[in-house]
Design a protein around this motif. Structure first.
Motif, PDB file in Angstrom:
ATOM      1  N   PRO A 109     -21.782   2.908 -42.085  1.00 25.31           N
ATOM      2  CA  PRO A 109     -22.452   1.969 -41.179  1.00 25.31           C
ATOM      3  C   PRO A 109     -22.083   0.530 -41.541  1.00 25.31           C
ATOM      4  N   LEU A 110     -22.088  -0.315 -40.533  1.00 27.13           N
ATOM      5  CA  LEU A 110     -21.779  -1.718 -40.774  1.00 27.13           C
ATOM      6  C   LEU A 110     -22.982  -2.420 -41.391  1.00 27.13           C
ATOM      7  N   THR A 111     -22.716  -3.101 -42.476  1.00 25.80           N
ATOM      8  CA  THR A 111     -23.757  -3.897 -43.108  1.00 25.80           C
ATOM      9  C   THR A 111     -23.704  -5.294 -42.512  1.00 25.80           C
ATOM     10  N   PRO A 112     -24.767  -6.069 -42.650  1.00 29.64           N
ATOM     11  CA  PRO A 112     -24.704  -7.457 -42.150  1.00 29.64           C
ATOM     12  C   PRO A 112     -23.558  -8.256 -42.772  1.00 29.64           C
ATOM     13  N   GLU A 113     -23.230  -7.982 -44.028  1.00 25.77           N
ATOM     14  CA  GLU A 113     -22.136  -8.692 -44.689  1.00 25.77           C
ATOM     15  C   GLU A 113     -20.793  -8.338 -44.049  1.00 25.77           C
ATOM     16  N   ARG A 114     -20.582  -7.047 -43.763  1.00 27.84           N
ATOM     17  CA  ARG A 114     -19.328  -6.625 -43.132  1.00 27.84           C
ATOM     18  C   ARG A 114     -19.246  -7.158 -41.707  1.00 27.84           C
ATOM     19  N   MET A 115     -20.362  -7.187 -41.008  1.00 28.53           N
ATOM     20  CA  MET A 115     -20.377  -7.738 -39.647  1.00 28.53           C
ATOM     21  C   MET A 115     -19.975  -9.210 -39.660  1.00 28.53           C
ATOM     22  N   ALA A 116     -20.463  -9.959 -40.655  1.00 29.81           N
ATOM     23  CA  ALA A 116     -20.161 -11.394 -40.747  1.00 29.81           C
ATOM     24  C   ALA A 116     -18.682 -11.632 -41.011  1.00 29.81           C
ATOM     25  N   ARG A 117     -18.023 -10.703 -41.728  1.00 24.02           N
ATOM     26  CA  ARG A 117     -16.606 -10.858 -42.056  1.00 24.02           C
ATOM     27  C   ARG A 117     -15.685 -10.426 -40.920  1.00 24.02           C
ATOM     28  N   MET A 118     -16.205  -9.671 -39.976  1.00 18.79           N
ATOM     29  CA  MET A 118     -15.370  -9.176 -38.886  1.00 18.79           C
ATOM     30  C   MET A 118     -14.944 -10.330 -37.977  1.00 18.79           C
ATOM     31  N   GLN A 119     -13.687 -10.279 -37.582  1.00 21.57           N
ATOM     32  CA  GLN A 119     -13.164 -11.314 -36.702  1.00 21.57           C
ATOM     33  C   GLN A 119     -13.490 -10.932 -35.263  1.00 21.57           C
ATOM     34  N   ARG A 120     -14.123 -11.814 -34.568  1.00 21.78           N
ATOM     35  CA  ARG A 120     -14.451 -11.561 -33.176  1.00 21.78           C
ATOM     36  C   ARG A 120     -13.391 -12.191 -32.275  1.00 21.78           C
TER      37      ARG A 120
END
Length: 95
Positions: free
Chosen positions: A18-29
């Motif tokens: 599952p995506l953690t908030p930290e991994r979500m923040a690092r993802m490039q949109r």
């Protein structure tokens, strides 16, 4: 399955974490294609022709009928980051 069982099953599978908030923040949109196009002050026809994107595909993306796939999202990020560089690379053709 309970929520706890679902989470435990996901955590047990290394390919389905599952995506953690930290991994979500690092993802490039990827910026929406309409935002990129308007920032370049181009019509749909001009943008499609300049970046070799079928006009129907561009319209589908802008009207949310379809989402760009991973390769198209990468291409759109490249256009957003260096529109002139992408344009020059397309004009140069294959080597």
């Amino acid at each position: 399955m309970t929520d706890e069982q679902v989470l435990a099953a996901a955590l047990a599978d290394p390919d389905a974490q599952p995506l953690t908030p930290e991994r979500m923040a690092r993802m490039q949109r990827t910026p929406p294609v309409r935002v990129i196009r308007r920032a370049l002050n181009l019509s749909q026809q001009e943008f499609a022709a300049r970046y070799h994107i079928p006009i129907g595909t561009l319209r589908d993306w802008e009207q949310s009928r379809k989402d760009p796939d991973a390769a198209a999202r990468a291409y759109l990020r490249a256009i957003a980051g260096d529109p002139d560089g992408v344009r020059k690379a397309l004009r140069a053709g294959p080597r």
